[in-house]
Write a protein that holds these residues in place. Structure first.
Motif, PDB file in Angstrom:
ATOM      1  N   MET A   1       7.286  -6.002  -5.750  1.00 58.98           N
ATOM      2  CA  MET A   1       6.279  -5.733  -5.682  1.00 58.98           C
ATOM      3  C   MET A   1       6.751  -5.191  -4.248  1.00 58.98           C
ATOM      4  O   MET A   1       6.115  -6.390  -3.881  1.00 58.98           O
ATOM      5  CB  MET A   1       4.849  -5.408  -5.948  1.00 58.98           C
ATOM      6  N   ASP A   2       6.717  -3.791  -3.233  1.00 59.29           N
ATOM      7  CA  ASP A   2       5.830  -3.774  -1.565  1.00 59.29           C
ATOM      8  C   ASP A   2       4.667  -4.672  -1.791  1.00 59.29           C
ATOM      9  O   ASP A   2       4.264  -4.445  -2.418  1.00 59.29           O
ATOM     10  CB  ASP A   2       6.218  -3.172  -1.451  1.00 59.29           C
ATOM     11  N   VAL A   3       4.385  -4.545  -0.371  1.00 55.11           N
ATOM     12  CA  VAL A   3       2.683  -5.134   0.010  1.00 55.11           C
ATOM     13  C   VAL A   3       2.433  -3.993   1.676  1.00 55.11           C
ATOM     14  O   VAL A   3       3.312  -3.939   2.199  1.00 55.11           O
ATOM     15  CB  VAL A   3       2.768  -6.822   0.372  1.00 55.11           C
ATOM     16  N   VAL A   4       0.938  -3.926   1.579  1.00 57.75           N
ATOM     17  CA  VAL A   4       0.477  -3.445   2.139  1.00 57.75           C
ATOM     18  C   VAL A   4      -0.831  -4.439   2.603  1.00 57.75           C
ATOM     19  O   VAL A   4      -1.585  -4.558   1.882  1.00 57.75           O
ATOM     20  CB  VAL A   4       0.235  -2.289   2.392  1.00 57.75           C
ATOM     21  N   ARG A   5      -1.135  -4.635   3.893  1.00 58.42           N
ATOM     22  CA  ARG A   5      -2.566  -5.316   4.156  1.00 58.42           C
ATOM     23  C   ARG A   5      -3.784  -4.182   4.455  1.00 58.42           C
ATOM     24  O   ARG A   5      -3.753  -3.299   5.239  1.00 58.42           O
ATOM     25  CB  ARG A   5      -2.298  -6.264   4.862  1.00 58.42           C
ATOM     26  N   SER A   6      -5.046  -4.402   3.839  1.00 61.34           N
ATOM     27  CA  SER A   6      -5.671  -3.805   4.310  1.00 61.34           C
ATOM     28  C   SER A   6      -6.964  -4.265   4.592  1.00 61.34           C
ATOM     29  O   SER A   6      -5.831  -5.131   6.100  1.00 61.34           O
ATOM     30  CB  SER A   6      -6.831  -4.201   2.247  1.00 61.34           C
ATOM     31  N   LYS A   7      -8.014  -3.076   5.487  1.00 55.15           N
ATOM     32  CA  LYS A   7      -7.993  -3.469   6.842  1.00 55.15           C
ATOM     33  C   LYS A   7      -8.681  -5.415   6.608  1.00 55.15           C
ATOM     34  O   LYS A   7      -8.715  -5.412   7.684  1.00 55.15           O
ATOM     35  CB  LYS A   7      -9.448  -2.431   6.915  1.00 55.15           C
ATOM     36  N   ASP A   8      -9.120  -5.323   5.443  1.00 58.86           N
ATOM     37  CA  ASP A   8     -10.082  -6.576   5.544  1.00 58.86           C
ATOM     38  C   ASP A   8      -8.968  -8.364   5.463  1.00 58.86           C
ATOM     39  O   ASP A   8      -9.101  -8.908   5.393  1.00 58.86           O
ATOM     40  CB  ASP A   8     -10.834  -7.225   5.121  1.00 58.86           C
ATOM     41  N   GLY A   9      -7.463  -7.303   5.753  1.00 57.68           N
ATOM     42  CA  GLY A   9      -6.553  -8.972   5.558  1.00 57.68           C
ATOM     43  C   GLY A   9      -5.549  -8.581   3.957  1.00 57.68           C
ATOM     44  O   GLY A   9      -4.990  -9.764   3.669  1.00 57.68           O
ATOM     45  N   THR A  10      -6.566  -8.079   3.217  1.00 54.63           N
ATOM     46  CA  THR A  10      -6.342  -8.395   1.822  1.00 54.63           C
ATOM     47  C   THR A  10      -4.679  -7.751   1.483  1.00 54.63           C
ATOM     48  O   THR A  10      -4.313  -6.539   2.131  1.00 54.63           O
ATOM     49  CB  THR A  10      -6.528  -7.458   0.566  1.00 54.63           C
ATOM     50  N   ARG A  11      -4.004  -8.962   0.672  1.00 56.36           N
ATOM     51  CA  ARG A  11      -2.836  -8.085   0.561  1.00 56.36           C
ATOM     52  C   ARG A  11      -2.577  -7.007  -0.776  1.00 56.36           C
ATOM     53  O   ARG A  11      -3.619  -7.474  -1.322  1.00 56.36           O
ATOM     54  CB  ARG A  11      -2.302  -9.506   0.005  1.00 56.36           C
ATOM     55  N   ILE A  12      -2.047  -6.183  -0.621  1.00 58.71           N
ATOM     56  CA  ILE A  12      -1.958  -5.197  -2.394  1.00 58.71           C
ATOM     57  C   ILE A  12      -0.524  -4.839  -2.500  1.00 58.71           C
ATOM     58  O   ILE A  12      -0.227  -4.461  -1.866  1.00 58.71           O
ATOM     59  CB  ILE A  12      -3.044  -3.487  -1.397  1.00 58.71           C
ATOM     60  N   ALA A  13      -0.648  -5.077  -3.330  1.00 61.31           N
ATOM     61  CA  ALA A  13       1.001  -5.148  -4.044  1.00 61.31           C
ATOM     62  C   ALA A  13       0.608  -3.486  -4.840  1.00 61.31           C
ATOM     63  O   ALA A  13       0.079  -2.889  -5.686  1.00 61.31           O
ATOM     64  CB  ALA A  13       1.084  -5.518  -5.063  1.00 61.31           C
ATOM     65  N   TYR A  14       2.196  -2.839  -4.405  1.00 63.28           N
ATOM     66  CA  TYR A  14       2.355  -1.500  -4.959  1.00 63.28           C
ATOM     67  C   TYR A  14       4.180  -1.606  -5.130  1.00 63.28           C
ATOM     68  O   TYR A  14       4.589  -1.554  -4.448  1.00 63.28           O
ATOM     69  CB  TYR A  14       1.891  -0.343  -3.744  1.00 63.28           C
ATOM     70  N   GLU A  15       4.193  -0.524  -5.629  1.00 61.95           N
ATOM     71  CA  GLU A  15       5.137  -0.314  -6.200  1.00 61.95           C
ATOM     72  C   GLU A  15       5.736   1.507  -5.854  1.00 61.95           C
ATOM     73  O   GLU A  15       4.870   2.412  -6.221  1.00 61.95           O
ATOM     74  CB  GLU A  15       6.254  -0.093  -7.825  1.00 61.95           C
ATOM     75  N   ARG A  16       6.731   1.921  -5.116  1.00 58.79           N
ATOM     76  CA  ARG A  16       6.780   2.508  -4.544  1.00 58.79           C
ATOM     77  C   ARG A  16       8.290   3.639  -5.078  1.00 58.79           C
ATOM     78  O   ARG A  16       9.269   2.451  -5.685  1.00 58.79           O
ATOM     79  CB  ARG A  16       7.427   2.836  -2.749  1.00 58.79           C
ATOM     80  N   ARG A  17       8.531   5.243  -6.176  1.00 61.36           N
ATOM     81  CA  ARG A  17       9.507   5.398  -6.389  1.00 61.36           C
ATOM     82  C   ARG A  17       9.289   6.793  -5.774  1.00 61.36           C
ATOM     83  O   ARG A  17       8.051   7.786  -5.572  1.00 61.36           O
ATOM     84  CB  ARG A  17       8.986   5.450  -7.928  1.00 61.36           C
ATOM     85  N   GLY A  18      10.378   7.559  -6.491  1.00 61.40           N
ATOM     86  CA  GLY A  18      10.933   8.792  -6.000  1.00 61.40           C
ATOM     87  C   GLY A  18      10.677   8.961  -4.653  1.00 61.40           C
ATOM     88  O   GLY A  18      10.609   8.184  -3.525  1.00 61.40           O
ATOM     89  N   SER A  19      11.286  10.609  -4.237  1.00 55.95           N
ATOM     90  CA  SER A  19      10.497  11.023  -2.728  1.00 55.95           C
ATOM     91  C   SER A  19       9.927  12.320  -3.291  1.00 55.95           C
ATOM     92  O   SER A  19       9.745  12.518  -4.429  1.00 55.95           O
ATOM     93  CB  SER A  19      12.238  11.545  -2.443  1.00 55.95           C
ATOM     94  N   GLY A  20       9.529  12.556  -1.670  1.00 62.16           N
ATOM     95  CA  GLY A  20       8.803  14.060  -2.190  1.00 62.16           C
ATOM     96  C   GLY A  20       7.362  14.360  -1.847  1.00 62.16           C
ATOM     97  O   GLY A  20       7.176  12.863  -0.997  1.00 62.16           O
ATOM     98  N   PRO A  21       6.435  14.726  -1.372  1.00 62.86           N
ATOM     99  CA  PRO A  21       4.886  14.395  -1.761  1.00 62.86           C
ATOM    100  C   PRO A  21       4.111  13.101  -2.014  1.00 62.86           C
ATOM    101  O   PRO A  21       4.763  12.785  -3.322  1.00 62.86           O
ATOM    102  CB  PRO A  21       4.151  16.198  -2.361  1.00 62.86           C
ATOM    103  N   VAL A  22       3.187  12.780  -1.261  1.00 68.37           N
ATOM    104  CA  VAL A  22       2.569  11.649  -1.833  1.00 68.37           C
ATOM    105  C   VAL A  22       2.313  11.713  -2.944  1.00 68.37           C
ATOM    106  O   VAL A  22       0.654  12.474  -2.510  1.00 68.37           O
ATOM    107  CB  VAL A  22       2.201  10.358  -0.522  1.00 68.37           C
ATOM    108  N   VAL A  23       1.650  10.646  -4.404  1.00 68.91           N
ATOM    109  CA  VAL A  23       0.874  10.783  -5.573  1.00 68.91           C
ATOM    110  C   VAL A  23       0.017   9.485  -5.126  1.00 68.91           C
ATOM    111  O   VAL A  23       1.569   8.417  -5.602  1.00 68.91           O
ATOM    112  CB  VAL A  23       1.313  11.075  -6.449  1.00 68.91           C
TER     113      VAL A  23
END
Length: 275
Positions: free
Chosen positions: A1-23
């Motif tokens: 999974m990919d990871v982004v850091r929230s404002k307080d530094g917390t690691r948020i894991a996510y999976e990105r798929r597809g293309s087009g408008p974001v959901v």
């Protein structure tokens, strides 16, 4: 999974798929993002989907003390990672979080929620308050199994369902997620739809429920989710209210994706609709 850091530094894991408008897909209680995986895969045919594990779940981190605002910042971090305004979908208590995120002013184009468990009468509000009090004590005592069982009973699970769950292979995973039940409780506040905040949401919102009985929630009265949805829709300036015949609390991903695709891509007028 990919990871982004929230404002307080917390690691948020996510999976990105597809293309087009974001959901961005927001999970509900005792879910680490797995429940929305099949729906994310279906939506990825037409959209770029971000299916993430809310803080304290799965591969995402957690930072004390918890606050609802931190979860809103997590969604904002995902929007920033996407680099553009996004559509939100929230299931169950994740729907309450999605609505709170939109009401807070995040860069959201539209929102779809499914079976948000707000309480529509005084008796249920009192029951909710009792649940939150009991949950707080159980979690403070480290009684995670009892906390999960308490949640299942609140959600209308039968004795047979509770017993079957406790003896299943997935029960230990539910115990790991038990502390996040307090986070879902925070998203739902006092249990009543926050009509004042909902009125701030000017974007189009789809408020959907299933039309079929759910055998795993038989303790809830049949109109529970519909009453909550009707109150939510009435408070929103641009609401489309839909009942999807035959669906239960976990909707079929293929048929539900078609409903979301139509809503997220359409710009027609909003009215009370039953499918």
């Amino acid at each position: 999974m990919d990871v982004v850091r929230s404002k307080d530094g917390t690691r948020i894991a996510y999976e990105r798929r597809g293309s087009g408008p974001v959901v961005i897909l927001v999970g509900g209680g005792l879910d680490d993002g797995s429940e929305n995986e099949p729906l994310a895969a279906e939506l990825a045919r037409h959209f770029t989907t971000y299916n993430y594990a809310r803080r304290g779940r799965g591969e995402s981190g957690d930072t004390a003390p918890y606050a609802l605002q931190r979860e809103i910042e997590d969604i904002d971090a995902l929007i920033g990672e996407a680099g553009r305004s996004s559509r939100l979908f929230g299931a169950s208590s994740g729907g309450a979080l999605a609505l709170e995120a939109a009401a807070s002013g995040l860069a959201v184009d539209s929102v779809a929620v499914y079976e948000v468990p707000y309480m529509a009468d005084d008796a249920m509000v009192r029951h909710w308050a009792e649940y939150v009090d009991q949950l707080t004590v159980l979690l403070a005592d480290g009684r995670h199994a009892d906390a999960v069982e308490l949640f299942m009973r609140l959600a209308g699970s039968s004795e047979e369902d509770v017993s079957g769950a406790r003896s299943s292979s997935f029960w230990p995973g539910l115990e790991v997620l038990a502390p996040t039940l307090a986070y879902d409780a925070a998203c739902l506040g006092d249990g009543q739809p926050p009509v004042g905040r909902l009125a701030r949401i000017t974007q189009p919102v789809l408020v959907a429920t299933g039309g079929g009985p759910d055998p795993h929630l038989e303790g809830l009265r049949p109109s529970f989710f519909d009453e909550a949805a009707d109150t939510i829709a009435a408070a929103l300036p641009n609401a489309e209210r839909r009942t999807i015949d035959g669906e239960t609390h976990v909707a079929d991903p293929q048929s539900f994706a078609a409903v979301l695709e139509h809503f997220f891509t359409s710009s027609g007028d909003f009215r009370q609709v039953s499918l």
